[in-house]
Enzyme design. Structure first.
Site, PDB file in Angstrom:
ATOM      1  N   THR A 137       0.816  -1.237   0.173  1.00 18.26           N
ATOM      2  CA  THR A 137       0.008  -0.047   0.100  1.00 18.26           C
ATOM      3  C   THR A 137       0.775   1.359   0.030  1.00 18.26           C
ATOM      4  O   THR A 137       1.917   1.341   0.595  1.00 18.26           O
ATOM      5  CB  THR A 137      -0.903   0.199   1.346  1.00 18.26           C
ATOM      6  N   TYR A 186      -2.287   0.300  10.448  1.00 20.04           N
ATOM      7  CA  TYR A 186      -2.446  -0.292   9.197  1.00 20.04           C
ATOM      8  C   TYR A 186      -1.217  -0.360   8.292  1.00 20.04           C
ATOM      9  O   TYR A 186      -0.548  -1.351   7.930  1.00 20.04           O
ATOM     10  CB  TYR A 186      -3.250   0.235   8.524  1.00 20.04           C
ATOM     11  N   LYS A 199       1.652  -3.278   7.321  1.00 21.13           N
ATOM     12  CA  LYS A 199       1.876  -3.783   5.836  1.00 21.13           C
ATOM     13  C   LYS A 199       3.213  -3.445   5.636  1.00 21.13           C
ATOM     14  O   LYS A 199       3.699  -3.994   4.924  1.00 21.13           O
ATOM     15  CB  LYS A 199       1.041  -2.553   5.025  1.00 21.13           C
ATOM     16  N   GLU A 227       0.298   3.591   1.685  1.00 23.08           N
ATOM     17  CA  GLU A 227       0.194   4.094   3.045  1.00 23.08           C
ATOM     18  C   GLU A 227       1.517   4.104   3.667  1.00 23.08           C
ATOM     19  O   GLU A 227       1.955   4.377   4.844  1.00 23.08           O
ATOM     20  CB  GLU A 227      -0.862   3.570   4.019  1.00 23.08           C
TER      21      GLU A 227
END
Length: 473
Positions: free
Chosen positions: A229, A253, A257, A231
Site C-alpha cells: 500500500t 495499518y 503492511k 500508506e
C-alpha cells in the site's frame, strides 16, 4: 407490483427488479462478457465428439436431460458451461471432453473484496483455473463474486490468514502456480481501533502464506504477489513517491503492511522465492466498500440528489490522493508475476487530486453543482445549481460539512505515485480510466442503487398499507 413513477430519476432504473419476501432486490451484478478460453476448448471438443458420433444438439439435450435451447446457448457463447454440466456431459458421452490439468492455477486470498472479484474475472478471461479463499461466516458477504459461483474455472475454499494450518491445507490441495495475497484489514481508521487484529492479519498473515508455500515444497514453483500500500510512505518525505522513496508509516495499518513488505523481500532474498509486492495507491470502483471515503461520497451524492439524505460529513477535504480504477490495477498485479524476475512495483496513475475535488465531481455527475466556502472545520459545500430531476430546493443549501470526528489521530495528507517503472518494464497503462471517468462510473452505479432503495421502500410502504387495509393477506 409497483409504479416506476415513484423513482425520482427513471434514467437510472435500468436494473431488473425482483420482488419477493416483501422486499425489492436489484440484480446489479456484472456478468463476464464472452466465453473464456476454457469454454472455447470445451465447445470445440464437444462438437468434435458429436460430429464423430453423429449426435445432434437435440439428442445431446435428451442424453443429459436439458432443454435444447441450453445447448444452443452454450454453442453460441451466451452462457458458460458449469462444472456440473461438464460432469453430466462426460458421464452421458462416456468420454472426457475437457482436461484441465494443464491450466495455470491461481489462488486468491481476499477473493470476496473489490480487488479479488476483479482479479478473478481477469484471470478467468486469461484462461486460469481460479481458486479463492473465504472465511466461514453466518452472513453472506459474497455479493461481489456471486456471478462467478458455478463457473467451471472458479472454486472457493475455506481458510483464514489467521490460521496457518488452513493455509497449508488449501495451498497443498490446490498447488497453485500463482498466489495473490489480497486479504487484509484494509481500513486505516479501523486499524487505530483494532491494531492487534490488523497486525495479525496484515503482518503475520503474510508470513503465514510464505511459510505455507515452503511447507508444501512449492517455493521454487509458485509465484507470490503481495498487495502492499501507498500508506507505507505515510508522512511523505518526497513527492511523487516511487520504489526508492523512504517509508514512514503513519498508522497501525501502514506499520503492519510494512512488515508484510519487508518479509516478502526477505524471503525473496533468503530462499530465492519469486515473491513481489505491488505498492498500490488508492484504487476505487463501484465495488468499493461503503465505509471508504470515495464510496461514502458517491453514495451521499446519489442519495442527496434523489432526496434521501440531507448532508454529507467529511474529514480533511484537503487530503491529496492518487486515485485509480481498481479494474485497471488488477492487470498490473498479474503483469508483476509475469515479469522475468521478481521485483516490487508502484501501481499508481501519477495524477493527484484532493478529497474536495472528488466530492465536487461526484456531486456534479449526480446533477448538483457545488461551491466550497470557508476553511478547515468551517468549510462547507454549498449547492449553487442543479440539473435534471434534482430538486431546485437544494440550491443554497449546505450539502457538505466538515466534522472533526472524521479526522484521524495521524493523517496522511499527500500521496502521489510515480508509475514510471511499471510503465517501462511491464508495459502497463496507468491512465486507461481517467479520474473523472472513475468518479462517473461510481456515481452512476450508486444512482442506480439508490433508485432501487427508493423503489424497495415504496414497495414495503404499499405492502404495509395493503396489509393494514386487508387488501392482501
Amino acid at each position: 407490483m409497483f409504479d416506476t413513477k415513484t423513482v425520482k430519476s427513471r434514467k437510472y432504473l435500468t436494473l431488473s427488479c425482483q420482488v419477493s419476501n416483501n422486499c425489492c432486490t436489484f440484480a446489479h451484478r456484472k456478468i463476464i462478457k464472452g466465453k473464456s478460453m476454457k469454454d472455447d476448448t470445451i465447445i470445440k471438443s464437444l462438437k468434435t465428439i458429436m460430429n464423430r458420433r453423429g449426435i445432434t444438439q437435440r439428442e445431446l439435450a435428451n442424453m443429459i436431460g436439458k432443454d435444447e435451447t441450453v445447448i444452443s446457448r452454450w454453442f453460441a457463447g451466451k452462457v458458460g458451461i458449469s462444472s456440473s454440466s461438464i460432469t453430466l456431459l462426460e458421464s452421458a458421452l462416456g468420454e472426457k471432453i475437457y482436461d484441465d490439468s494443464n491450466l495455470k492455477r491461481a489462488l486468491i486470498t481476499g477473493v470476496t473484496g473489490q480487488d479479488g472479484s476483479y482479479l478473478s474475472e481477469f484471470l478467468i478471461e486469461k484462461g486460469y483455473d481460479v481458486h479463492g479463499i473465504i472465511r466461514r461466516s453466518s452472513v453472506d458477504y459474497r455479493e461481489r463474486i456471486a456471478h462467478l459461483e458455478g463457473h467451471p474455472n472458479f472454486h472457493l475454499h475455506y481458510g483464514d490468514l489467521g490460521d496457518s494450518m488452513s493455509l497449508v491445507k488449501v495451498i497443498g490441495a490446490v498447488r497453485p502456480d500463482e498466489i495473490y495475497n489480497l486479504a487484509a484489514q484494509s481500513h486505516v481508521q479501523v486499524s487505530f481501533d483494532s491494531p492487534e487484529f490488523t497486525a495479525d492479519v496484515d503482518a503475520t498473515g503474510v508470513l503465514r502464506v510464505l511459510e505455507a508455500v515452503r511447507a508444501c515444497g512449492m517455493e521454487k514453483t509458485c509465484r507470490i504477489y503481495q498487495a502492499s500500500t501507498s500508506e507505507l510512505y505515510g508522512k511523505v518525505e518526497e513527492v511523487p513517491q516511487n520504489e526508492n522513496t523512504p517509508f514512514h508509516p503513519y498508522s497501525p495499518y501502514a506499520v503492519a503492511k510494512l512488515y508484510g513488505f519487508w518479509i516478502v523481500k526477505e524471503y525473496r532474498e533468503a530462499y530465492n522465492m519469486f515473491c513481489c509486492s505491488g505498492i498500490l495507491f488508492n484504487h476505487e470502483s463501484e465495488r468499493r466498500g461503503e465505509t471508504f471515503v470515495t464510496r461514502k461520497i458517491t453514495l451521499a451524492a446519489a442519495r442527496i440528489a434523489q432526496g434521501m439524505q440531507d448532508c454529507l460529513y467529511l474529514g480533511n477535504m484537503s487530503s491529496l490522493r492518487d486515485w485509480g480504477y481498481a479494474k485497471d490495477y488488477v492487470e498490473c498485479m498479474w503483469l508483476i508475476l509475469q515479469n522475468c524476475k521478481p521485483e516490487d512495483f508502484v501501481i499508481a496513475t501519477g495524477v493527484q487530486h484532493s478529497v474536495r475535488e472528488f466530492a465536487y465531481y461526484a456531486f456534479k455527475h449526480a446533477g448538483i453543482e457545488l461551491e466550497f466556502r470557508g476553511e478547515g472545520l468551517r468549510e462547507v459545500g454549498v449547492c449553487v445549481k442543479v440539473r435534471g430531476n434534482v430538486s431546485k430546493t437544494l440550491v443554497g443549501k449546505e450539502l457538505i460539512r466538515v466534522s472533526e470526528d472524521f479526522y484521524r489521530p495521524t493523517d496522511v495528507v499527500n500521496l502521489w505515485g510515480d508509475p514510471t517503472k511499471a510503465k517501462a518494464k511491464l508495459g502497463w497503462n496507468p491512465n486507461k480510466t481517467s479520474f473523472e471517468d472513475l468518479v462517473k462510473i461510481m456515481v452512476e452505479s450508486d444512482m442506480a442503487k439508490v433508485a432501487g432503495e427508493g423503489v424497495a421502500a415504496k414497495v414495503r410502504t404499499n405492502l404495509a398499507e395493503y396489509l393494514e387495509k386487508g387488501i392482501v393477506k
